[in-house]
Design an enzyme around this catalytic site. Structure first.
Site, PDB file in Angstrom:
ATOM      1  N   ARG A   1      12.137  11.932  -7.086  1.00 26.55           N
ATOM      2  CA  ARG A   1      10.906  11.139  -7.133  1.00 26.55           C
ATOM      3  C   ARG A   1       9.952  11.674  -6.073  1.00 26.55           C
ATOM      4  O   ARG A   1      10.372  12.348  -5.125  1.00 26.55           O
ATOM      5  CB  ARG A   1      11.188   9.657  -6.881  1.00 26.55           C
ATOM      6  CG  ARG A   1      11.677   9.322  -5.470  1.00 26.55           C
ATOM      7  CD  ARG A   1      11.529   7.837  -5.180  1.00 26.55           C
ATOM      8  NE  ARG A   1      12.136   7.405  -3.934  1.00 26.55           N
ATOM      9  CZ  ARG A   1      11.565   7.479  -2.735  1.00 26.55           C
ATOM     10  NH1 ARG A   1      10.365   8.049  -2.580  1.00 26.55           N
ATOM     11  NH2 ARG A   1      12.174   7.005  -1.659  1.00 26.55           N
TER      12      ARG A   1
ATOM     13  N   ASN B   1       7.429  14.055   3.759  1.00 24.74           N
ATOM     14  CA  ASN B   1       6.857  12.871   4.395  1.00 24.74           C
ATOM     15  C   ASN B   1       5.519  13.160   5.069  1.00 24.74           C
ATOM     16  O   ASN B   1       4.788  14.038   4.640  1.00 24.74           O
ATOM     17  CB  ASN B   1       7.884  12.271   5.364  1.00 24.74           C
ATOM     18  CG  ASN B   1       8.131  10.813   5.041  1.00 24.74           C
ATOM     19  OD1 ASN B   1       7.228  10.074   4.667  1.00 24.74           O
ATOM     20  ND2 ASN B   1       9.365  10.398   5.146  1.00 24.74           N
TER      21      ASN B   1
ATOM     22  N   ASP C   1       8.588   9.650  10.003  1.00 24.91           N
ATOM     23  CA  ASP C   1       8.251   9.199   8.644  1.00 24.91           C
ATOM     24  C   ASP C   1       6.763   9.455   8.397  1.00 24.91           C
ATOM     25  O   ASP C   1       6.308  10.584   8.482  1.00 24.91           O
ATOM     26  CB  ASP C   1       8.639   7.719   8.506  1.00 24.91           C
ATOM     27  CG  ASP C   1       8.846   7.282   7.064  1.00 24.91           C
ATOM     28  OD1 ASP C   1       8.130   7.770   6.173  1.00 24.91           O
ATOM     29  OD2 ASP C   1       9.714   6.416   6.820  1.00 24.91           O
TER      30      ASP C   1
ATOM     31  N   GLU D   1       5.073   1.544   2.256  1.00 20.94           N
ATOM     32  CA  GLU D   1       4.701   2.926   2.602  1.00 20.94           C
ATOM     33  C   GLU D   1       3.224   3.172   2.299  1.00 20.94           C
ATOM     34  O   GLU D   1       2.570   2.372   1.650  1.00 20.94           O
ATOM     35  CB  GLU D   1       5.531   3.928   1.777  1.00 20.94           C
ATOM     36  CG  GLU D   1       6.795   4.424   2.464  1.00 20.94           C
ATOM     37  CD  GLU D   1       6.545   5.456   3.559  1.00 20.94           C
ATOM     38  OE1 GLU D   1       5.381   5.754   3.885  1.00 20.94           O
ATOM     39  OE2 GLU D   1       7.541   5.970   4.097  1.00 20.94           O
TER      40      GLU D   1
END
Length: 299
Positions: free
Chosen positions: A101, A154, A204, A18
């Site tokens: 998180r 995101n 995403d 990521e």
């Protein structure tokens, strides 16, 4: 349209790659492996990947004006000294939500670090909903909370005139825009500018190009799509050889290369054998458009 070319870079894959960010000074691509708990740096000069292990899921990395990097680690904003492999906590959020998180994060044009949280996933994209919030780490190291009730915080970026903030909450299947005040960092007037088609699957990570168009990586959709935020139209689709494309950024000497991260987490043996490059980094050239250099955190 020039011919688009896709190739793998580096030799190793991530479990959940990521947050790709180009570090011009190092001629390198920074990225994280969230579930692998490491911050990685791929050198375009040597083709080698260096990785620094950390003690919690690490979900984003950004450049820092004073040198080195900042990261989101568990529910902490933290500083990372690369050579010393040293991590120092700056601030913590969501202290009342032990299962949360951070997820994606990015620095705005004024040097503020925006990042949002989510509940830990049971399996990819399956989690307790509405547990996340969007935060900003300001240059004085104070933290601002913008809103809560987020599923999977995101992709984020800013328009070229700095007046619009773009944001994705993945399970809404929408790319959203907010009015943005660069002086204060305040956001408002949320609206959807693009809803994903079924085959595009889950939005995403995201980045903007030098023409002001958005690029969105589609998780489980095996592609990045180019959108016009003004018209809400999809302009281009680039398919990749893996389903779980997670994020994208521009890089290279003149920011004409696109880098796309991907994930292998949650794939069974059969799917992994069909997609051996799952979790790898892809370099796309020939898109005919350049990106915008990343902003460094000012704190």
């Amino acid at each position: 349209m020039s011919s688009v070319k896709i190739e793998c870079v580096g030799s190793e894959g991530s479990r959940l790659g990521e947050s790709p960010v180009w570090d011009q000074k190092e001629s390198a691509l920074l990225y994280v492996d969230i579930t692998g708990r490491k911050v990685c740096r791929w050198s375009s000069v040597t083709n080698q990947v260096q990785a620094i292990p950390v003690d919690a899921p690490v979900s984003s990395v950004a450049l820092r004006k004073s040198g080195d990097y900042v990261i989101t680690l568990g529910t902490r904003f933290a500083a990372l000294k690369w050579k010393e492999q040293q991590v120092t906590t700056i601030a913590q959020v969501d202290k009342d939500k032990r299962n949360n998180r951070f997820n994606d994060g990015k620095v705005d044009p004024a040097g503020r670090y925006f990042a949002g949280t989510m509940a830990e996933e049971i399996r990819p994209a399956v989690l307790e909903r509405h547990q996340g919030s969007l935060y900003t780490l300001c240059s004085d190291l104070s933290v601002v909370k913008h809103f809560n009730e987020v599923d999977i915080s995101n992709g984020l970026d800013w328009s070229l005139d700095h007046k619009t903030f773009f944001y994705i909450d993945s399970l809404s299947y929408s790319v959203d825009a907010f009015d943005y005040d660069l002086q204060t960092g305040n956001i408002g007037n949320r609206r959807s500018i693009y809803r994903l088609e079924k085959e595009e699957s889950i939005p995403d990570g995201m980045c903007i190009d030098a023409e002001g168009k958005l690029w969105v990586a589609c998780y489980n959709g095996g592609r990045v799509i180019r959108l016009d935020p003004e018209t809400g139209k999809r302009l281009q689709t680039v398919k990749l050889p893996v389903d779980n494309t997670t994020s994208c950024c521009f890089g290279g000497k003149d920011y004409s290369e696109m880098y796309v991260t991907s994930a292998s987490d949650g794939m069974d043996k059969e799917r992994l054998s069909q997609q051996p490059q799952a979790g790898r980094i892809f370099k796309i050239t020939g898109l005919g458009v350049k990106g915008v250099p990343p902003y460094p955190f000012a704190g």
